[in-house]
Scaffold this motif. Structure first.
Motif, PDB file in Angstrom:
ATOM      1  N   ALA A  14       0.839  -1.189   0.000  1.00 14.71           N
ATOM      2  CA  ALA A  14       0.000   0.000   0.000  1.00 14.71           C
ATOM      3  C   ALA A  14       0.881   1.250   0.000  1.00 14.71           C
ATOM      4  N   GLY A  15       0.521   2.193  -0.853  1.00 16.74           N
ATOM      5  CA  GLY A  15       1.318   3.396  -1.008  1.00 16.74           C
ATOM      6  C   GLY A  15       2.389   3.295  -2.085  1.00 16.74           C
ATOM      7  N   GLY A  16       2.596   2.090  -2.592  1.00 20.02           N
ATOM      8  CA  GLY A  16       3.614   1.874  -3.608  1.00 20.02           C
ATOM      9  C   GLY A  16       3.101   2.127  -5.008  1.00 20.02           C
ATOM     10  N   SER A  17       3.936   1.744  -5.989  1.00 18.19           N
ATOM     11  CA  SER A  17       3.632   2.017  -7.393  1.00 18.19           C
ATOM     12  C   SER A  17       3.907   0.794  -8.254  1.00 18.19           C
ATOM     13  N   LEU A  18       3.180   0.713  -9.338  1.00 18.83           N
ATOM     14  CA  LEU A  18       3.418  -0.276 -10.388  1.00 18.83           C
ATOM     15  C   LEU A  18       3.100   0.386 -11.720  1.00 18.83           C
ATOM     16  N   ARG A  19       3.724  -0.119 -12.792  1.00 21.43           N
ATOM     17  CA  ARG A  19       3.393   0.362 -14.122  1.00 21.43           C
ATOM     18  C   ARG A  19       3.035  -0.816 -15.009  1.00 21.43           C
ATOM     19  N   LEU A  20       1.887  -0.722 -15.617  1.00 18.21           N
ATOM     20  CA  LEU A  20       1.430  -1.738 -16.551  1.00 18.21           C
ATOM     21  C   LEU A  20       1.678  -1.267 -17.982  1.00 18.21           C
ATOM     22  N   VAL A  48     -11.222   1.771 -15.622  1.00 19.56           N
ATOM     23  CA  VAL A  48     -10.115   2.439 -14.936  1.00 19.56           C
ATOM     24  C   VAL A  48      -9.724   3.713 -15.678  1.00 19.56           C
ATOM     25  N   SER A  49      -9.435   3.557 -16.978  1.00 23.21           N
ATOM     26  CA  SER A  49      -8.962   4.710 -17.738  1.00 23.21           C
ATOM     27  C   SER A  49      -9.040   4.407 -19.225  1.00 23.21           C
ATOM     28  N   VAL A  50      -9.004   5.479 -20.037  1.00 25.00           N
ATOM     29  CA  VAL A  50      -9.023   5.318 -21.486  1.00 25.00           C
ATOM     30  C   VAL A  50      -8.217   6.443 -22.111  1.00 25.00           C
ATOM     31  N   ILE A  51      -7.594   6.149 -23.250  1.00 27.89           N
ATOM     32  CA  ILE A  51      -6.803   7.140 -23.968  1.00 27.89           C
ATOM     33  C   ILE A  51      -7.078   7.029 -25.459  1.00 27.89           C
ATOM     34  N   ASN A  52      -7.052   8.178 -26.119  1.00 26.33           N
ATOM     35  CA  ASN A  52      -7.198   8.228 -27.576  1.00 26.33           C
ATOM     36  C   ASN A  52      -5.800   8.151 -28.181  1.00 26.33           C
ATOM     37  N   TRP A  53      -5.589   7.160 -29.075  1.00 29.45           N
ATOM     38  CA  TRP A  53      -4.271   7.010 -29.694  1.00 29.45           C
ATOM     39  C   TRP A  53      -3.804   8.293 -30.356  1.00 29.45           C
ATOM     40  N   SER A  54      -4.742   8.972 -31.040  1.00 30.96           N
ATOM     41  CA  SER A  54      -4.339  10.068 -31.905  1.00 30.96           C
ATOM     42  C   SER A  54      -4.014  11.343 -31.147  1.00 30.96           C
ATOM     43  N   ASP A  55      -4.940  11.798 -30.307  1.00 31.68           N
ATOM     44  CA  ASP A  55      -4.729  13.094 -29.660  1.00 31.68           C
ATOM     45  C   ASP A  55      -4.323  12.988 -28.201  1.00 31.68           C
ATOM     46  N   GLY A  56      -4.271  11.738 -27.689  1.00 33.84           N
ATOM     47  CA  GLY A  56      -3.815  11.552 -26.312  1.00 33.84           C
ATOM     48  C   GLY A  56      -4.813  11.946 -25.253  1.00 33.84           C
ATOM     49  N   GLY A  57      -6.048  12.255 -25.654  1.00 31.69           N
ATOM     50  CA  GLY A  57      -7.061  12.595 -24.683  1.00 31.69           C
ATOM     51  C   GLY A  57      -7.318  11.446 -23.725  1.00 31.69           C
ATOM     52  N   THR A  58      -7.538  11.762 -22.443  1.00 27.69           N
ATOM     53  CA  THR A  58      -7.656  10.726 -21.422  1.00 27.69           C
ATOM     54  C   THR A  58      -8.893  10.933 -20.555  1.00 27.69           C
ATOM     55  N   SER A  59      -9.269   9.869 -19.888  1.00 26.66           N
ATOM     56  CA  SER A  59     -10.348   9.918 -18.916  1.00 26.66           C
ATOM     57  C   SER A  59     -10.085   8.847 -17.872  1.00 26.66           C
ATOM     58  N   TYR A  60     -10.567   9.096 -16.628  1.00 27.21           N
ATOM     59  CA  TYR A  60     -10.291   8.189 -15.524  1.00 27.21           C
ATOM     60  C   TYR A  60     -11.545   7.876 -14.729  1.00 27.21           C
ATOM     61  N   ASP A  73       2.865   5.438 -26.064  1.00 23.50           N
ATOM     62  CA  ASP A  73       4.050   5.622 -26.896  1.00 23.50           C
ATOM     63  C   ASP A  73       3.613   5.249 -28.306  1.00 23.50           C
ATOM     64  N   TYR A  74       3.366   6.258 -29.093  1.00 24.28           N
ATOM     65  CA  TYR A  74       2.794   6.049 -30.420  1.00 24.28           C
ATOM     66  C   TYR A  74       3.694   5.178 -31.282  1.00 24.28           C
ATOM     67  N   ALA A  75       4.974   5.432 -31.234  1.00 27.50           N
ATOM     68  CA  ALA A  75       5.914   4.693 -32.081  1.00 27.50           C
ATOM     69  C   ALA A  75       6.018   3.232 -31.682  1.00 27.50           C
ATOM     70  N   ALA A  76       5.839   2.959 -30.399  1.00 31.24           N
ATOM     71  CA  ALA A  76       5.982   1.592 -29.893  1.00 31.24           C
ATOM     72  C   ALA A  76       4.647   0.852 -29.809  1.00 31.24           C
ATOM     73  N   ASN A  77       3.578   1.495 -30.231  1.00 29.51           N
ATOM     74  CA  ASN A  77       2.241   0.877 -30.143  1.00 29.51           C
ATOM     75  C   ASN A  77       1.931   0.404 -28.727  1.00 29.51           C
ATOM     76  N   THR A  78       2.356   1.164 -27.740  1.00 21.89           N
ATOM     77  CA  THR A  78       2.237   0.727 -26.345  1.00 21.89           C
ATOM     78  C   THR A  78       1.505   1.771 -25.518  1.00 21.89           C
ATOM     79  N   VAL A  79       0.610   1.282 -24.703  1.00 24.29           N
ATOM     80  CA  VAL A  79      -0.112   2.114 -23.742  1.00 24.29           C
ATOM     81  C   VAL A  79       0.338   1.714 -22.349  1.00 24.29           C
ATOM     82  N   TYR A  80       0.497   2.697 -21.486  1.00 17.75           N
ATOM     83  CA  TYR A  80       0.961   2.458 -20.122  1.00 17.75           C
ATOM     84  C   TYR A  80      -0.104   2.894 -19.121  1.00 17.75           C
ATOM     85  N   LEU A  81      -0.066   2.250 -17.965  1.00 21.14           N
ATOM     86  CA  LEU A  81      -0.869   2.691 -16.832  1.00 21.14           C
ATOM     87  C   LEU A  81       0.062   2.783 -15.629  1.00 21.14           C
ATOM     88  N   GLN A  82       0.407   3.998 -15.271  1.00 21.84           N
ATOM     89  CA  GLN A  82       1.233   4.241 -14.086  1.00 21.84           C
ATOM     90  C   GLN A  82       0.313   4.329 -12.878  1.00 21.84           C
TER      91      GLN A  82
END
Length: 122
Positions: A14-20, A48-60, A73-82
């Motif tokens: 609890a209180g820690g961090s992970l990145r998916l 939990v959350s959503v992001i638009n690939w093109s404009d980076g718009g987010t919601s939580y 990361d558009y070039a890497a085709n990768t989405v992260y969840l910090q």
């Protein structure tokens, strides 16, 4: 057929961090929006959350707002969840998903990763 591969789950205190991470085999119109959902035992899948690939718009989702950050990361085709300031109630299997439209309803997403377990100890 778009394939999504997740990584980065595990055990945190609890209180820690992970990145998916979620890497897509390709970007397509059918995956304009990339979302993260989670499901705890005996509970319905939760937005939990959503992001638009093109404009980076987010919601939580309200339960993670201010603690979790979605990015891509558009070039890497990768989405992260910090995930910061983790709580025991964040324990769940986390899934990434791809869909054509902005929505918080998991039924509307066409592509899913295999899921990754996140466990937060108190």
């Amino acid at each position: 057929q778009v394939q999504l591969v997740e990584s980065g789950g595990g055990l945190a205190q609890a209180g820690g961090s992970l990145r998916l991470s979620c890497t897509a085999s390709e970007r397509a119109f059918s995956t304009t929006y990339m979302g993260w959902f989670r499901q705890a035992p005996g509970k319905e899948r939760e937005f939990v959350s959503v992001i638009n690939w093109s404009d980076g718009g987010t919601s939580y989702g309200e339960s993670v707002k201010g603690r979790f950050t979605i990015s891509r990361d558009y070039a890497a085709n990768t989405v992260y969840l910090q995930m910061n300031s983790l709580k025991p109630e964040d324990t769940a299997v986390y899934y990434c998903a791809g869909g054509r439209y902005y929505t918080r309803d998991y039924h509307d997403y066409s592509y899913w990763g295999q899921g990754t377990q996140v466990t937060v100890s108190s």
